[in-house]
Motif scaffolding. Structure first.
Motif, PDB file in Angstrom:
ATOM      1  N   VAL A   4       0.838  -1.205   0.000  1.00  0.00           N
ATOM      2  CA  VAL A   4       0.000   0.000   0.000  1.00  0.00           C
ATOM      3  C   VAL A   4       0.873   1.255   0.000  1.00  0.00           C
ATOM      4  O   VAL A   4       0.499   2.283  -0.580  1.00  0.00           O
ATOM      5  CB  VAL A   4      -0.956  -0.008   1.203  1.00  0.00           C
ATOM      6  N   LEU A   7       1.658   2.066  -3.426  1.00  0.00           N
ATOM      7  CA  LEU A   7       0.483   2.634  -4.084  1.00  0.00           C
ATOM      8  C   LEU A   7       0.335   4.121  -3.740  1.00  0.00           C
ATOM      9  O   LEU A   7       0.046   4.951  -4.618  1.00  0.00           O
ATOM     10  CB  LEU A   7      -0.768   1.867  -3.662  1.00  0.00           C
ATOM     11  N   SER A 172      -3.474 -10.237   0.336  1.00  0.00           N
ATOM     12  CA  SER A 172      -3.808  -9.627  -0.959  1.00  0.00           C
ATOM     13  C   SER A 172      -3.219 -10.458  -2.094  1.00  0.00           C
ATOM     14  O   SER A 172      -2.086 -10.950  -2.007  1.00  0.00           O
ATOM     15  CB  SER A 172      -3.256  -8.201  -1.036  1.00  0.00           C
ATOM     16  N   TRP A 180      -5.596  -2.218  -8.112  1.00  0.00           N
ATOM     17  CA  TRP A 180      -5.429  -0.940  -7.426  1.00  0.00           C
ATOM     18  C   TRP A 180      -4.474  -0.028  -8.191  1.00  0.00           C
ATOM     19  O   TRP A 180      -4.690   1.188  -8.287  1.00  0.00           O
ATOM     20  CB  TRP A 180      -4.908  -1.179  -6.009  1.00  0.00           C
TER      21      TRP A 180
END
Length: 261
Positions: A4, A7, A172, A180
């Protein structure tokens, strides 16, 4: 969930790049009433239209073609120009004539290049810029820099996606991670696509106010083969094959030797 962080980095880089591009594109807006642009006459002359539509070289090409149609300059299909009348009627004609040597013959490419750099064309650009009709050099550079930033951000998104796939993802899946990262990638590619379409559809020299005047001029006077059409659309509006050959000769290769007209 360490991916994340990658991201978030991808989103941060992309949003900064998109904001830079949007800011650069929004700056050359029409000035408020009372500025030089608001007081500028509502009709462009041909030299102004040529600059706004195609820049300095378009002004030189328009001048060459105008003088040829008045039989004051001869343009041969071999790519050479010959002076017939050595007296220029305006600063742009004098800039063209000043590009010739003492024998009165030069390649069209050389004449065009010298005339495009003449102070008369620079003064025209400054005048249109002060009127809010032309983009300044700084605005053009900022837009180009904004596009480059978005391209670099696109590469960053892809790099962060690869990095995210290489770290432990916990529960995930790779498919979820790629989904994503697809969101910022779609945004980046969309911005680049819009910038490309806008770049093809609009002049790189005219501000929004200048483009509106170009559209109005095109609706009113841009008849096929006319000087107005050439000013707005360039050499593709020249209907005479020999003239088009004269003006395009040397752009993609060697200029033939002069053997007389």
């Amino acid at each position: 969930m360490f991916w994340v962080l990658f991201l978030l980095l991808a989103w941060a880089g992309l949003l900064i790049a998109c904001a830079r591009l949007l800011k650069a594109a929004a700056e050359p807006a029409q000035p408020a009433p009372g500025t030089a642009a608001a007081r500028h006459h509502h009709e462009l002359n041909l030299y102004e239209a040529a600059y706004l539509a195609g820049g300095p070289e378009r002004v030189a090409e328009l001048t060459l073609l105008s003088m040829q149609r008045q039989r004051r300059l001869l343009l041969a299909y071999t790519g050479w120009a010959t002076v017939v009348d050595p007296v220029g009627l305006d600063p742009y004609e004098r800039s063209v004539l000043g590009a010739f040597g003492p024998d009165g013959q030069e390649p069209v490419t050389s004449v065009r290049a010298v005339a495009a750099r003449d102070p008369a064309v620079r003064a025209l650009a400054d005048r249109l810029g002060e009127a809010g009709l032309a983009l300044g050099d700084g605005a053009q550079r900022e837009i180009s820099a904004g596009i480059r930033s978005v391209r670099q951000a696109t590469g960053l998104v892809i790099a962060m996606a690869v990095a995210a796939l290489c770290v432990p993802a916990g529960q995930s899946t790779n498919t979820m991670i790629l989904c994503w990262f697809a969101l910022p990638l779609i945004l980046a590619l969309g911005c680049l696509a819009i910038a490309r379409v806008e770049g093809h559809a609009q002049s790189a020299w005219a501000s929004p106010a200048g483009r509106r005047l170009l559209v109005e001029l095109g609706r009113e006077r841009a008849m096929r083969g006319s000087l107005t059409a050439v000013a707005l659309r360039g050499l593709r509006a020249v209907t005479e094959p020999e003239l088009r050959a004269a003006l395009t000769c040397g752009r993609r290769g060697r200029i033939p030797g002069q053997r007389g007209h």
